[in-house]
Design a protein around this motif. Structure first.
Motif, mmCIF file in Angstrom:
data_model
loop_
_atom_site.group_PDB
_atom_site.id
_atom_site.type_symbol
_atom_site.label_atom_id
_atom_site.label_comp_id
_atom_site.label_asym_id
_atom_site.label_seq_id
_atom_site.Cartn_x
_atom_site.Cartn_y
_atom_site.Cartn_z
ATOM 1 N N ALA A 5 0.836 4.117 -2.899
ATOM 2 C CA ALA A 5 0.625 5.445 -2.207
ATOM 3 C C ALA A 5 1.487 6.532 -2.928
ATOM 4 C CB ALA A 5 0.128 5.446 -0.828
ATOM 5 N N VAL A 36 -4.190 -5.775 -5.345
ATOM 6 C CA VAL A 36 -4.381 -4.325 -5.031
ATOM 7 C C VAL A 36 -5.319 -3.768 -5.387
ATOM 8 C CG1 VAL A 36 -3.105 -2.192 -4.702
ATOM 9 C CG2 VAL A 36 -1.947 -4.475 -5.090
ATOM 10 N N GLU A 42 0.784 -1.071 -0.133
ATOM 11 C CA GLU A 42 -0.092 -0.046 -0.147
ATOM 12 C C GLU A 42 0.957 1.253 0.025
ATOM 13 O OE1 GLU A 42 -2.697 -0.209 3.265
ATOM 14 O OE2 GLU A 42 -3.893 -1.878 2.457
ATOM 15 N N VAL A 100 -7.306 0.314 -6.144
ATOM 16 C CA VAL A 100 -7.101 1.858 -5.789
ATOM 17 C C VAL A 100 -8.615 2.345 -6.251
ATOM 18 C CG1 VAL A 100 -6.002 3.943 -6.835
ATOM 19 C CG2 VAL A 100 -4.600 1.823 -6.164
ATOM 20 N N SER A 137 -8.091 3.175 4.801
ATOM 21 C CA SER A 137 -8.110 2.297 3.395
ATOM 22 C C SER A 137 -9.022 1.092 3.634
ATOM 23 C CB SER A 137 -6.530 1.759 3.516
ATOM 24 O OG SER A 137 -5.674 2.449 3.497
ATOM 25 N N ARG A 194 -9.450 -1.938 0.687
ATOM 26 C CA ARG A 194 -9.209 -3.341 1.113
ATOM 27 C C ARG A 194 -10.412 -4.009 1.054
ATOM 28 N NH1 ARG A 194 -6.061 -1.381 6.598
ATOM 29 N NH2 ARG A 194 -4.196 -0.809 5.631
ATOM 30 N N CYS A 237 -10.761 -4.537 -2.799
ATOM 31 C CA CYS A 237 -9.633 -5.350 -3.144
ATOM 32 C C CYS A 237 -9.928 -6.904 -3.137
ATOM 33 C CB CYS A 237 -8.349 -5.113 -2.322
ATOM 34 S SG CYS A 237 -6.864 -6.164 -2.820
ATOM 35 N N VAL A 276 -5.972 3.345 -1.416
ATOM 36 C CA VAL A 276 -5.035 2.332 -1.621
ATOM 37 C C VAL A 276 -5.347 1.030 -0.707
ATOM 38 C CG1 VAL A 276 -2.965 1.215 -2.410
ATOM 39 C CG2 VAL A 276 -3.470 3.640 -2.655
ATOM 40 N N GLY A 277 -5.546 -0.195 -1.178
ATOM 41 C CA GLY A 277 -5.779 -1.299 -0.446
ATOM 42 C C GLY A 277 -5.184 -2.502 -0.910
ATOM 43 N N SER A 278 -4.662 -3.412 0.129
ATOM 44 C CA SER A 278 -4.008 -4.557 -0.350
ATOM 45 C C SER A 278 -4.672 -5.633 0.071
ATOM 46 C CB SER A 278 -2.537 -4.728 -0.143
ATOM 47 O OG SER A 278 -2.088 -5.953 -0.502
#
Length: 256
Positions: A157, A239, A153, A241, A171, A175, A178, A222-224
């Motif tokens: 970012a 990921v 992330e 976005v 996030s 997430r 994602c 942003v998320g993972s």
């Protein structure tokens, strides 16, 4: 001419005290790649450990194969040994010595393609002598940097921030998107959503980069999350976005 079975095609510095046969094959591989103006390979201890395990099995069996009954696939063998990769392939052979094995690989189209693959950057090689024969295994791979979800992330970012976007501290929506696989109904006013997975998080996908370049967005989240539907031990990141337009309610949320 040494026997060299058709190689499997599955898609860090040099160690000290390399076994002489493995060291010879390592040097010959890099000499040949240099002749073809390809990048030289770095020695990978994890790949070497996986190759050694399989080479011992070949010498014990007295044959060459990429997999024996009860043995894991190449991707699992390398992953279990600690290798992290997006591409992996293997050459095996038996002959009288290392130089003859290298020549046999170069004379075999499949093995030659593996050894001269411009997409690989690491190798681990094992050589075992038994019964007057020399068995060899070379595991080639493209290494993938090992990152935690937080590091993934932060990396993305940073790429977005460099393009003028503020990054939301929260996030959770990214997430959640994602981790989903279908249409997502959250995203609190996001104007554009994109999720993807792959081994490289150092650059933005073209579709996302184009949207960011349009200057229609001011913020991003942003998320993972864990990768989905990945077979074997390939290292893959997933990921998401979310991009927010200038009139988005997200403008009221904390950023960094």
């Amino acid at each position: 001419m040494g026997r060299a079975q058709t190689a499997s095609n599955f898609y860090y510095g040099k160690s000290q005290g390399l076994q002489s046969g493995a060291g010879q094959l390592f040097a010959l591989a890099n000499q040949t790649r240099t002749q073809y103006r390809l990048g030289t390979l770095q020695w990978d201890p994890a790949l070497a450990a996986a190759a050694q395990q399989h080479c011992l099995r070949m010498a014990q069996d007295g044959s060459i194969s990429h997999r024996y009954n009860g043995e894991p696939e190449l991707t699992d063998r390398a992953g279990n040994a600690g290798a992290h990769f997006s591409l992996i392939e293997e050459n095996v052979a038996v002959d009288a010595n290392a130089p003859r094995i290298h020549q046999a690989w170069m004379n075999s189209p499949h093995h030659r393609d593996n050894l001269l693959n411009p997409g690989i950057d690491r190798v681990g090689i094992a050589v075992v002598a038994r019964g007057g024969a020399v068995y060899a295994v070379a595991d080639y791979a493209r290494v993938v940097q090992v990152l935690t979800p937080a590091q993934v992330e932060a990396t993305l970012a940073g790429k977005l921030r460099a393009r003028g976007l503020s990054i939301l501290q929260d996030s959770s929506e990214a997430r959640a998107y994602c981790a989903s696989s279908g249409r997502f109904r959250g995203a609190d006013g996001a104007s554009f959503l994109m999720r993807w997975q792959g081994p490289n998080v150092t650059q933005l996908p073209q579709g996302l980069a184009s949207r960011v370049a349009s200057s229609n967005f001011r913020q991003a989240a942003v998320g993972s999350c864990p990768a989905q539907h990945v077979e074997g031990a390939f290292t893959v990141y997933r990921v998401a976005v979310l991009l927010y337009a200038q009139d988005s309610a997200a403008l009221q949320k904390p950023t960094y």
